[in-house]
Design a protein around this motif. Structure first.
Motif: not given
Length: 446
Positions: A140-161
């Motif tokens: 969810s957007d709420e879940y993504k907002a709770s994380l440090y951006p570097l985490v989403l960046n590190a674990l996203t591949i071609e736009g998918k987590l």
């Protein structure tokens, strides 16, 4: 005769009366039981079924840690089961060769775990092989907002987590405080530069009979702690898309030359052979009081805290880059959902907990690493050591370590070539060219 007949008749009437009364009581009793069942909405069979505890849902988790010895896993299990009383976690361990064994297990099908541990550098490989599921539909957007951006960046591949964080490791500088105090040299302060670093290294190095016996800095030749030096000089290992080697650029070669000079020109960093006389770990020379500084993550603190006697140390941020930017990189250990799980919603429920506020609070409390969630309470961590602030602050500006589809082969080759550089057997230009030639073939899958 009549009297006897009368007596028998009276007796018979009394017996019949008693029988009728007894039958009526039994029927009334049955009626009461039936009415009570109807009133409560259950039958005798239903009541018996309700009294039996419902069977809990088992969530199977695969890791390379031994859950019988890891208090962190034990605490995560206890908290999850407290929050979800209808579920229970069952751990399974695979030791050496974990990544290769697990991908073979997934390829073979069969009974898969619901959740599994996976190192960040293996996520691209598993995602490309279809061995782990895309988690984007569950996030969810709420879940993504709770994380440090570097985490989403590190674990996203071609736009998918494809994974969520187990814990985060960012890099800071660990200093042997007693060595600094004995030398009368102030500890580095936030905002210090690469030139400041070199100046301190020179002051902290001691030479006896023409040979150094104490050094300013040391790091083992691993790709991750050395990555920060490339960032400091504006260089990189590979391009952002992971398809082109960047080791032969002027910026990357400047970083390589600086590191080479620490050993051979300035003599403020020991060779591998000199360092290993104090122990095989990267922190061993610093713990032994023979090296003043080393780059490390939170886990490095264990080596200082558990030494006999414990070693007094200080944590400071890394030097700023040449253009004044704060620099650090992050490595994220992860949890994933394997291909073929029976109930993806159950898997996600655990993944969301492990990477969310409650799970990540345990991660920090147990010093597994830094938290992925910005909602975690860090007050106790900071109260225990005020200089832990630099670890928490680095979560805001650190960049993810370069993880590659063919990362195992690339970094194996990278280390072999860099060993020639630090043994003085090849020049910077030779090593940079060799890594570029071999590395581009590896990145292309050749």
């Amino acid at each position: 005769m009549k009297q006897r007949l009368f007596t028998k008749l009276v007796t018979l009437m009394l017996v019949c009366f008693m029988l009728f009364t007894l039958i009526g009581c039994v029927q009334q009793s049955k009626k009461v039981d039936t009415d009570d069942s109807a009133a409560t909405g259950r039958t005798d069979n239903a009541a018996a079924t309700t009294s039996q505890p419902a069977e809990k849902i088992t969530v199977k988790v695969l890791s390379w840690w031994d859950a019988t010895k890891s208090t962190a896993l034990q605490n995560l299990k206890a908290k999850f089961e407290e929050l979800n009383p209808n579920m229970k976690i069952e751990f399974t361990q695979i030791g050496s060769g974990y990544a290769d064994k697990v991908i073979t297990l997934i390829a073979g099908g069969g009974d898969m775990p619901d959740v599994m541990m996976l190192a960040m550098d293996q996520v691209p490989r598993y995602a490309n092989a279809g061995a782990i599921q895309d988690l984007t539909p569950y996030v969810s957007d709420e879940y993504k907002a709770s994380l440090y951006p570097l985490v989403l960046n590190a674990l996203t591949i071609e736009g998918k987590l494809y994974a969520v964080a187990r814990d985060v490791t960012t890099m800071v500088m660990f200093c042997n405080k007693k060595m600094f105090d004995d030398a009368g040299i102030p500890l580095p302060q936030p905002g210090w530069t690469v030139n400041d670093f070199l100046d301190i290294c020179k002051k902290m190095t001691k030479v006896e009979n023409g040979k150094p016996v104490q050094w300013g800095y040391y790091n083992k030749l691993y790709p991750d702690p050395f990555y920060d030096w490339f960032l400091l000089f504006g260089g990189d290992y590979v391009s952002a898309d992971g398809k082109k080697v960047m080791m032969n650029t002027p910026e990357s070669k400047a970083a390589m030359q600086f590191l080479h000079d620490l050993i051979f020109k300035y003599k403020v960093m020991p060779t591998a052979a000199e360092a290993e006389q104090f122990g095989t770990s990267g922190t061993a020379p610093v713990v032994a009081g023979k090296v003043a500084m080393t780059i490390g993550g939170l886990s490095a603190s264990f080596d200082f805290d558990t030494a006999t006697p414990p070693v007094e140390y200080a944590i400071v941020p890394l030097p700023v880059s040449n253009d004044g930017k704060k620099v650090s990189h992050a490595f994220v250990n992860t949890w994933c959902m394997p291909k073929g799980v029976k109930d993806p919603k159950t898997s996600w429920k655990l993944l969301e907990f492990l990477s969310g506020k409650e799970g990540q609070q345990i991660v920090l409390n147990e010093k597994m690493g830094l938290p992925a969630s910005k909602q975690v309470d860090t007050s106790g961590f900071l109260a225990a050591r005020p200089d832990n602030k630099h670890l928490i602050d680095s979560l805001e500006y650190a960049v993810p370590f370069r993880t590659l589809l063919y990362g195992s082969a690339f970094y194996k080759m990278w280390r072999e070539e860099m060993e020639f550089l630090f043994a003085g057997q090849k020049s910077v230009d030779e090593v940079a060219a060799a890594i570029e030639t071999q590395g581009n073939k590896i990145l292309a899958g050749e």
